[in-house]
Design a protein around this motif. Structure first.
Motif, PDB file in Angstrom:
ATOM      1  N   GLN A 188       0.837  -1.207   0.000  1.00 39.64           N
ATOM      2  CA  GLN A 188       0.000   0.000   0.000  1.00 39.64           C
ATOM      3  C   GLN A 188       0.871   1.256   0.000  1.00 39.64           C
ATOM      4  O   GLN A 188       0.550   2.244  -0.660  1.00 39.64           O
ATOM      5  N   TYR A 189       1.964   1.213   0.730  1.00 37.02           N
ATOM      6  CA  TYR A 189       2.919   2.328   0.760  1.00 37.02           C
ATOM      7  C   TYR A 189       3.451   2.609  -0.648  1.00 37.02           C
ATOM      8  O   TYR A 189       3.558   3.765  -1.057  1.00 37.02           O
ATOM      9  N   LEU A 190       3.760   1.556  -1.387  1.00 41.88           N
ATOM     10  CA  LEU A 190       4.254   1.739  -2.755  1.00 41.88           C
ATOM     11  C   LEU A 190       3.208   2.441  -3.625  1.00 41.88           C
ATOM     12  O   LEU A 190       3.540   3.337  -4.404  1.00 41.88           O
ATOM     13  N   VAL A 191       1.943   2.045  -3.484  1.00 39.61           N
ATOM     14  CA  VAL A 191       0.871   2.706  -4.233  1.00 39.61           C
ATOM     15  C   VAL A 191       0.803   4.182  -3.855  1.00 39.61           C
ATOM     16  O   VAL A 191       0.709   5.061  -4.718  1.00 39.61           O
TER      17      VAL A 191
ATOM     18  N   GLU B 213       1.527  -0.211 -14.110  1.00 44.41           N
ATOM     19  CA  GLU B 213       2.774  -0.247 -14.885  1.00 44.41           C
ATOM     20  C   GLU B 213       3.944   0.255 -14.053  1.00 44.41           C
ATOM     21  O   GLU B 213       5.033  -0.313 -14.091  1.00 44.41           O
ATOM     22  N   ARG B 214       3.725   1.317 -13.310  1.00 43.98           N
ATOM     23  CA  ARG B 214       4.806   1.889 -12.502  1.00 43.98           C
ATOM     24  C   ARG B 214       5.288   0.905 -11.439  1.00 43.98           C
ATOM     25  O   ARG B 214       6.475   0.835 -11.133  1.00 43.98           O
TER      26      ARG B 214
ATOM     27  N   THR C 288      -3.691  -7.976  -8.956  1.00 44.20           N
ATOM     28  CA  THR C 288      -2.928  -7.766  -7.730  1.00 44.20           C
ATOM     29  C   THR C 288      -3.169  -6.370  -7.172  1.00 44.20           C
ATOM     30  O   THR C 288      -3.287  -6.169  -5.967  1.00 44.20           O
ATOM     31  N   LEU C 289      -3.262  -5.401  -8.064  1.00 43.59           N
ATOM     32  CA  LEU C 289      -3.404  -4.009  -7.658  1.00 43.59           C
ATOM     33  C   LEU C 289      -4.793  -3.679  -7.115  1.00 43.59           C
ATOM     34  O   LEU C 289      -4.923  -2.937  -6.138  1.00 43.59           O
ATOM     35  N   THR C 290      -5.834  -4.240  -7.706  1.00 41.07           N
ATOM     36  CA  THR C 290      -7.207  -3.898  -7.316  1.00 41.07           C
ATOM     37  C   THR C 290      -7.484  -4.121  -5.830  1.00 41.07           C
ATOM     38  O   THR C 290      -8.041  -3.233  -5.177  1.00 41.07           O
ATOM     39  N   PRO C 291      -7.099  -5.266  -5.223  1.00 40.59           N
ATOM     40  CA  PRO C 291      -7.346  -5.422  -3.778  1.00 40.59           C
ATOM     41  C   PRO C 291      -6.606  -4.379  -2.929  1.00 40.59           C
ATOM     42  O   PRO C 291      -7.129  -3.914  -1.920  1.00 40.59           O
ATOM     43  N   LEU C 292      -5.402  -4.004  -3.346  1.00 38.51           N
ATOM     44  CA  LEU C 292      -4.661  -2.962  -2.631  1.00 38.51           C
ATOM     45  C   LEU C 292      -5.422  -1.647  -2.675  1.00 38.51           C
ATOM     46  O   LEU C 292      -5.549  -0.947  -1.666  1.00 38.51           O
ATOM     47  N   LEU C 293      -5.930  -1.312  -3.861  1.00 41.94           N
ATOM     48  CA  LEU C 293      -6.663  -0.064  -4.032  1.00 41.94           C
ATOM     49  C   LEU C 293      -7.965  -0.065  -3.246  1.00 41.94           C
ATOM     50  O   LEU C 293      -8.348   0.947  -2.653  1.00 41.94           O
TER      51      LEU C 293
END
Length: 144
Positions: free
Chosen positions: A39-42, A59-60, A67-72
């Motif tokens: 989450q910190y990376l996002v 992409e970044r 993988t990204l959607t649950p973090l968001l």
């Protein structure tokens, strides 16, 4: 001839081990912010540039949308970001910081220096490792 299956001969193992150790050292620094390391990376990506597409954030960070959607979603539930669907195409999602997410940046500014202190490694050594890993990442992604 050395045994190619010895753990010490594997290129992947030092990456795995250091990744786990770095993440473990971030945990006590991120807990007060209520963030996990991913989450910190996002948040870092959004603090650099707010209002990005889901695709651009993925992409970044080299993460797929699965993988990204649950973090968001967790960051959204925490009140740090908003996910805004494009009314004409719901597949396109814009990620934006909330006021709370923008304000969290001030608390996070101490983390890089605190991590360097925890690691106890010289600035020069850290920079050399970072440059080497960045070059390897570029080569592996075919962007070198």
């Amino acid at each position: 001839m050395t045994n190619p299956l010895l753990l010490d001969e594997q290129l992947c193992f030092p990456f795995y081990a250091i990744s786990r150790e770095i993440t473990k050292r971030y945990r006590p620094l991120l807990d007060p912010l209520g963030l996990t390391y991913p989450q910190y990376l996002v948040m870092l990506v959004l603090w650099e540039e707010d209002e990005q597409s889901l695709k651009a954030v993925g992409e970044r960070l080299h993460l797929d949308s699965g993988t990204l959607t649950p973090l968001l979603k967790k960051l959204e539930v925490s009140g740090l970001i908003r996910r805004i669907k494009n009314p004409t195409d719901e597949r396109h999602i814009k990620i934006t910081l909330t006021a709370e997410g923008r304000n969290l940046r001030q608390q996070a500014e101490r983390i890089p220096l605190a991590l360097k202190e925890v690691l106890g490694v010289s600035e020069e050594d850290l920079e050399l490792v970072k440059q080497t890993l960045n070059r390897l990442t570029l080569k592996m992604n075919g962007t070198d």
